[in-house]
Scaffold this active site. Structure first.
Site, PDB file in Angstrom:
ATOM      1  CB  VAL A  11      -1.027  -0.013   1.336  1.00  0.00           C
ATOM      2  CG1 VAL A  11      -1.420   1.251   1.418  1.00  0.00           C
ATOM      3  CG2 VAL A  11      -2.188  -1.237   0.978  1.00  0.00           C
ATOM      4  CD  GLU A 151      -5.746   2.866  -1.343  1.00  0.00           C
ATOM      5  OE1 GLU A 151      -5.357   3.939  -1.241  1.00  0.00           O
ATOM      6  OE2 GLU A 151      -6.249   2.442  -2.383  1.00  0.00           O
ATOM      7  CG  PHE A 152     -11.425   1.128  -0.655  1.00  0.00           C
ATOM      8  CD1 PHE A 152     -12.180   0.228   0.320  1.00  0.00           C
ATOM      9  CD2 PHE A 152     -11.650   2.504  -0.094  1.00  0.00           C
ATOM     10  CE1 PHE A 152     -12.802   0.524   1.326  1.00  0.00           C
ATOM     11  CE2 PHE A 152     -11.989   2.982   1.037  1.00  0.00           C
ATOM     12  CZ  PHE A 152     -12.833   2.116   1.485  1.00  0.00           C
ATOM     13  CG  LEU A 153      -4.199  -0.449  -2.927  1.00  0.00           C
ATOM     14  CD1 LEU A 153      -3.562  -1.808  -3.006  1.00  0.00           C
ATOM     15  CD2 LEU A 153      -3.200   0.472  -3.283  1.00  0.00           C
ATOM     16  N   GLY A 256     -14.811 -20.661  -5.729  1.00  0.00           N
ATOM     17  CA  GLY A 256     -13.366 -21.113  -5.642  1.00  0.00           C
ATOM     18  C   GLY A 256     -13.073 -21.723  -4.474  1.00  0.00           C
ATOM     19  N   GLY A 260      -8.566 -15.553   0.510  1.00  0.00           N
ATOM     20  CA  GLY A 260      -7.433 -15.553   0.810  1.00  0.00           C
ATOM     21  C   GLY A 260      -6.686 -14.028   1.277  1.00  0.00           C
ATOM     22  CB  CYS A 263      -7.427  -7.349   2.984  1.00  0.00           C
ATOM     23  SG  CYS A 263      -5.828  -6.063   2.430  1.00  0.00           S
ATOM     24  CE  LYS A 266      -4.404  -6.742   7.201  1.00  0.00           C
ATOM     25  NZ  LYS A 266      -5.458  -5.675   7.802  1.00  0.00           N
ATOM     26  NE  ARG A 331       0.684 -10.008   3.003  1.00  0.00           N
ATOM     27  CZ  ARG A 331       0.838  -8.660   3.046  1.00  0.00           C
ATOM     28  NH1 ARG A 331       0.809  -8.181   4.330  1.00  0.00           N
ATOM     29  NH2 ARG A 331       0.727  -7.627   2.046  1.00  0.00           N
TER      30      ARG A 331
HETATM   31  N1  LIG Z   1      -2.044  -5.218   0.593  1.00  0.00           N
HETATM   32  C1  LIG Z   1      -3.309  -4.602   0.267  1.00  0.00           C
HETATM   33  O1  LIG Z   1      -4.018  -4.979  -0.812  1.00  0.00           O
HETATM   34  C2  LIG Z   1      -4.163  -3.585   1.055  1.00  0.00           C
HETATM   35  C3  LIG Z   1      -5.203  -3.068   0.624  1.00  0.00           C
HETATM   36  C4  LIG Z   1      -5.821  -2.179   1.302  1.00  0.00           C
HETATM   37  C5  LIG Z   1      -5.226  -1.985   2.673  1.00  0.00           C
HETATM   38  N2  LIG Z   1      -4.101  -2.543   3.223  1.00  0.00           N
HETATM   39  C6  LIG Z   1      -3.886  -2.398   4.334  1.00  0.00           C
HETATM   40  O2  LIG Z   1      -2.857  -1.379   4.511  1.00  0.00           O
HETATM   41  C7  LIG Z   1      -1.928  -1.801   5.333  1.00  0.00           C
HETATM   42  C8  LIG Z   1      -0.368  -1.902   4.860  1.00  0.00           C
HETATM   43  O3  LIG Z   1      -0.414  -3.201   4.072  1.00  0.00           O
HETATM   44  P1  LIG Z   1       0.542  -3.891   3.141  1.00  0.00           P
HETATM   45  O4  LIG Z   1      -0.102  -4.969   2.379  1.00  0.00           O
HETATM   46  O5  LIG Z   1       1.170  -2.556   2.457  1.00  0.00           O
HETATM   47  O6  LIG Z   1       1.688  -4.370   4.292  1.00  0.00           O
HETATM   48  P2  LIG Z   1       3.146  -4.726   3.874  1.00  0.00           P
HETATM   49  O7  LIG Z   1       3.272  -5.620   5.134  1.00  0.00           O
HETATM   50  O8  LIG Z   1       3.565  -5.084   2.711  1.00  0.00           O
HETATM   51  O9  LIG Z   1       3.975  -3.441   4.233  1.00  0.00           O
HETATM   52  C9  LIG Z   1       4.151  -2.501   5.654  1.00  0.00           C
HETATM   53  C10 LIG Z   1       5.559  -2.203   5.702  1.00  0.00           C
HETATM   54  O10 LIG Z   1       5.702  -1.295   6.711  1.00  0.00           O
HETATM   55  C11 LIG Z   1       6.843  -1.375   7.134  1.00  0.00           C
HETATM   56  N3  LIG Z   1       7.123  -0.770   8.639  1.00  0.00           N
HETATM   57  C12 LIG Z   1       6.467  -1.390   9.710  1.00  0.00           C
HETATM   58  N4  LIG Z   1       6.675  -0.559  11.111  1.00  0.00           N
HETATM   59  C13 LIG Z   1       7.389   0.535  10.511  1.00  0.00           C
HETATM   60  C14 LIG Z   1       7.888   1.634  11.012  1.00  0.00           C
HETATM   61  N5  LIG Z   1       7.755   1.798  12.370  1.00  0.00           N
HETATM   62  N6  LIG Z   1       8.480   2.726  10.277  1.00  0.00           N
HETATM   63  C15 LIG Z   1       8.663   2.392   8.910  1.00  0.00           C
HETATM   64  N7  LIG Z   1       8.057   1.243   8.296  1.00  0.00           N
HETATM   65  C16 LIG Z   1       7.458   0.318   9.006  1.00  0.00           C
HETATM   66  C17 LIG Z   1       7.300  -2.747   6.964  1.00  0.00           C
HETATM   67  O11 LIG Z   1       8.806  -2.817   7.060  1.00  0.00           O
HETATM   68  C18 LIG Z   1       6.503  -2.945   5.740  1.00  0.00           C
HETATM   69  O12 LIG Z   1       7.748  -2.828   4.715  1.00  0.00           O
HETATM   70  C19 LIG Z   1      -2.367  -2.949   6.281  1.00  0.00           C
HETATM   71  O13 LIG Z   1      -3.226  -2.242   7.293  1.00  0.00           O
HETATM   72  C20 LIG Z   1      -3.312  -3.452   5.148  1.00  0.00           C
HETATM   73  O14 LIG Z   1      -4.431  -4.054   5.919  1.00  0.00           O
HETATM   74  C21 LIG Z   1      -3.581  -3.467   2.142  1.00  0.00           C
END
Ligand SMILES: NC(=O)c1ccc[n+]([C@@H]2O[C@H](COP(=O)([O-])OP(=O)(O)OC[C@H]3O[C@@H](n4cnc5c(N)ncnc54)[C@H](O)[C@@H]3O)[C@@H](O)[C@H]2O)c1
Length: 436
Positions: A11, A151-153, A256, A260, A263, A266, A331
């Site tokens: 994100v 974020e909704f991506l 399917g 998984g 998002c 959890k 994940r």
């Molecule tokens: N992945 C998705 O498709 C998606 C979509 C919408 C919302 N979200 C939400 O967005 C959030 C992030 O998800 P993600 O998939 O990008 O996670 P991710 O695990 O890919 O990335 C999180 C990053 O944060 C870093 N980090 C952690 N603590 C830190 C700190 N104190 N300072 C600096 N960096 C730090 C980690 O090293 C990691 O690189 C989550 O809450 C998730 O639920 C994810």
């Protein structure tokens, strides 16, 4: 606008690169030195279509920077986004907010001027209130605002989703936060993307409600698929039949192996925790979670049934490991319990995924990996399609059938139909495709 992004994962990196592409000045901060080093060297730490070009072009224009140094990252920022992970806490399923709160504590100390702190991470209702308290406790400059901007991506289509969103949700409690976020997203609502301004708590809960609803649609069609199998109906036709109704819509009606990813699993659990703490029953979401868990666990038995009842001594080829195509994200992938079930049932497994193998190996060490679909099929008793990657949609089924030992094709994504599989000499087992 000068923006800092704390957390440079899926994100944070996509959002940061897209904000830079709008013309904002963005610094992405991450604690993970390896990730930042890779980005500084022009290598992407995640696999996301179009990301490398977007990142390199914005770096070249000087609008996108990367650092592990939080103080440097937020020095001139007007808005600081939090995009750190919020995984499910072991044991109770509550969103683990330790990364968020640790980042806020560090941020409070690093700030030299008042900023708008924007939570992009998915966080339970009330987290914004706690962030505001922590900023005050840790001595952040007076006048900081805290907003929610969930974020909704979708991974795999993240850049498009970010740049052409169905909507932008901004939860804010003061004008400074509202105006700052409107300014940041101005390039998008010039393009008519609806921006919905709500209270902070409503924005936080909206994200969970959206994901729970989509998870419910998937579980609904999965249960309909089971019913179709039992009564001799076809779920693909049924999904089209209900999806053409505008009130229902065609999306998320693909049966399917269960949902998984990073998002839905959890976020549904976290929503249940929020509801339990508020003393409010959420029976629909609780059932969705249960239906999905059961489904994921049952996929190995489905393969066993297709093989005549036993996996013992069978060679099973698995096509696709990531939780969906166009991502390397493993994940909570349905492939994990499926493969574990195949192995514990006595099968030997060989798998191929176009980009997910590196992420899969630590999670699924006890299997063989192949470099393409053809090698997976060689000598296999059954082939199982788990992820609907484009490159699996036009396989030469005849050639695969010839190199297999058996003739079972378990298509957990319904990308083939029975007739074409049978023409190729395979016994076809789709999802929800009953017949009489
Ligand atoms: N992945 C998705 O498709 C998606 C979509 C919408 C919302 N979200 C939400 O967005 C959030 C992030 O998800 P993600 O998939 O990008 O996670 P991710 O695990 O890919 O990335 C999180 C990053 O944060 C870093 N980090 C952690 N603590 C830190 C700190 N104190 N300072 C600096 N960096 C730090 C980690 O090293 C990691 O690189 C989550 O809450 C998730 O639920 C994810």
């Amino acid at each position: 606008m000068r923006i800092a992004m704390i957390g440079t994962g899926y994100v944070g990196l996509v959002s940061g690169a897209c904000f830079a592409d709008f013309g904002h000045q963005v610094t992405c901060v991450d604690k993970d030195q390896g990730k930042i080093d890779a980005l500084l060297a022009g290598r992407m730490p995640i696999w996301e279509p179009g990301l490398e070009t977007l990142v390199s072009s914005n770096c070249a224009r000087g609008r996108l920077k990367f650092t592990t140094d939080l103080e440097e990252g937020v020095r001139d920022a007007e808005a600081v986004f939090l995009a750190v992970g919020t995984p499910a806490r072991r044991g109770d399923g509550h969103a683990d907010l330790s990364f968020v709160f640790a980042a806020v504590r560090e941020l409070a100390k690093a700030l030299t001027r008042a900023v708008v702190v924007v939570t992009k991470s998915t966080v339970p209702v009330g987290t914004g209130d706690r962030i505001a308290e922590i900023l005050a406790e840790e001595g952040a400059p007076e006048g900081c605002s805290v907003a929610s901007n969930p974020e909704f991506l979708r991974e795999g289509a993240a850049i498009r989703d970010f740049k052409i969103p169905d909507r932008i949700i901004v939860g804010a409690e003061d004008d400074k936060a509202r105006e700052t976020l409107k300014e940041i997203y101005r390039p998008l609502f010039l393009n008519q993307a609806p921006i919905l301004i709500t209270s902070r708590r409503t924005a936080e809960l909206t994200k969970y409600a959206a994901n729970a609803f989509l998870a419910m649609k998937i579980s609904f069609i999965n249960e309909m698929a089971d019913l179709c199998e039992a009564v001799g109906a076809d779920v693909q036709e049924l999904a089209r039949g209900i999806g053409l109704d505008n009130r229902i819509g065609p999306k998320f009606l693909h049966p399917g192996p269960g949902y998984g990813g990073s998002c839905f699993p959890k976020d549904t659990l976290a929503l249940l925790q929020t509801a339990a703490e508020a003393g409010v029953e959420q029976r629909i979401v609780a059932t969705v979670v249960e239906v999905n868990d059961t489904r994921k666990q049952s996929m190995a038995s489905r393969v066993a049934a297709a093989l005549g009842g036993s996996l013992e001594g069978k060679r099973v080829g698995v096509l696709g490991l990531t939780f969906k195509p166009n991502t390397d994200d493993m994940r909570d992938s349905p492939a994990i319990p499926l493969v574990a079930g195949l192995v514990s049932g006595g099968a030997s497994v060989i798998a191929f995924d176009p980009v997910g193998v590196d992420g899969a190996k630590p999670l699924l060490p006890a299997i063989d990996y192949a470099g393409n679909a053809e090698s997976v099929a060689e000598g296999a008793d059954a082939l199982v399609i788990v992820t609907e990657w484009d490159e699996f949609r036009a396989l030469d089924l005849r050639a695969l059938a010839r190199s297999m030992r058996g003739r079972t094709l378990v298509d957990l994504r319904n990308i083939y139909d029975r007739a074409e599989a049978e023409r190729a000499g395979l016994d076809y087992f789709g999802v929800g495709r009953g017949r009489r």
